[in-house]
Write an enzyme that holds these catalytic residues in place. Sequence first.
Site, PDB file in Angstrom:
ATOM      1  N   ASP A   1       0.822  -1.223   0.000  1.00  0.00           N
ATOM      2  CA  ASP A   1       0.000   0.000   0.000  1.00  0.00           C
ATOM      3  C   ASP A   1       0.853   1.269   0.000  1.00  0.00           C
ATOM      4  OD1 ASP A   1       0.999   0.050   2.583  1.00  0.00           O
ATOM      5  OD2 ASP A   1      -0.957  -0.089   3.577  1.00  0.00           O
TER       6      ASP A   1
ATOM      7  N   HIS B   1       3.357   2.002   2.108  1.00  0.00           N
ATOM      8  CA  HIS B   1       3.880   2.488   3.398  1.00  0.00           C
ATOM      9  C   HIS B   1       5.399   2.361   3.487  1.00  0.00           C
ATOM     10  CE1 HIS B   1       3.065  -1.782   5.190  1.00  0.00           C
ATOM     11  NE2 HIS B   1       4.367  -1.673   5.041  1.00  0.00           N
TER      12      HIS B   1
HETATM   13  C1  F6R Z   1       9.212  -3.281   8.555  1.00  0.00           C
HETATM   14  C2  F6R Z   1       8.667  -2.134   7.857  1.00  0.00           C
HETATM   15  C3  F6R Z   1       7.747  -2.292   6.711  1.00  0.00           C
HETATM   16  C4  F6R Z   1       8.225  -3.321   5.700  1.00  0.00           C
HETATM   17  C5  F6R Z   1       7.190  -3.472   4.578  1.00  0.00           C
HETATM   18  C6  F6R Z   1       7.615  -4.517   3.564  1.00  0.00           C
HETATM   19  O1  F6R Z   1      10.093  -2.873   9.585  1.00  0.00           O
HETATM   20  O2  F6R Z   1       8.962  -1.053   8.233  1.00  0.00           O
HETATM   21  O3  F6R Z   1       7.601  -1.050   6.068  1.00  0.00           O
HETATM   22  O4  F6R Z   1       9.452  -2.922   5.178  1.00  0.00           O
HETATM   23  O5  F6R Z   1       5.967  -3.830   5.139  1.00  0.00           O
HETATM   24  O6  F6R Z   1       7.658  -5.767   4.187  1.00  0.00           O
HETATM   25  P1  F6R Z   1       8.269  -7.021   3.414  1.00  0.00           P
HETATM   26  O7  F6R Z   1       9.694  -6.736   3.196  1.00  0.00           O
HETATM   27  O8  F6R Z   1       8.070  -8.184   4.356  1.00  0.00           O
HETATM   28  O9  F6R Z   1       7.500  -7.139   2.151  1.00  0.00           O
END
Ligand code: F6R
Length: 260
Positions: A136, A138
Amino acid sequence: MEIVIVPDAAAGGELIATAIAELLTGKPDALVGVATGSTPLPIYQALAAKVRAGALDVSRARICQLDEYVGLPKGHPESYRSVVLREVLEPLGISESAFLGPDGSASDIAAAATAYDHSLAEAGGVDLQLLGIGTDGHIGFNEPCSSLASRTRIKTLTEQTRVDNARFFDSLDEVPHHVITQGIGTILEARHLVLLATGEAKAEAVAQAVEGPLSAFVPASALQLHPHATVVVDEAAATRLKLTDYFRATYAAKPAWQSL
Ligand code: F6R
């Protein structure tokens, strides 16, 4: 923003680990901000390989956390503190005393969030902050419509993020609803931001963050405001970008002495 397209996740991990190694060579006590989730694991594996090979000294390095679940008991294996200890500190041989993170089990979460923000400033600020990106858009857990000036605080996870993270828990019900996350304003204070995105599921979010307008609806677009932001994407995560030829040519023409 510098966009670097790499063949795969392992190449992205190696490239970013090399940049961190260069940072630590010039500044052995650098404060490196780490992210959790699946994406940064190749970075941590590449760093650990460098340490094992004697090519990297992390004895004075300091590590800090981007975010933390609220409400998981201390020591819960999926608390981000536990994840960072397991995935980063232990393999690199860095002591927990060199680690800063927010307290997601505090009775006063607002105070814990503010205290964490202050502790980052007192530590001299973050030298290099690793970031992943949510489907999304973030960064940290600054979900869509987070203030671009936000400080470390409590946030509610979107259902999408809880579903995305359910793979780390036995069931969706166990995924906390709340987190403490560095705010976007906090993240933007790091001296170098390095976002890694891999896999097709991230392609749309990457395209919006990099080529879309600056918007609180896509928190990762805040990287457009930063004077030194690097976005490393594998081929799959680059599929929705329009300027791939330009990004590849720019990186190919980069002087060999200039790191990320
Ligand atoms: C985790 C964080 C999140 C992840 C994001 C992607 O500390 O800050 O922003 O980086 O949700 O997660 P993955 O890498 O598991 O797809």
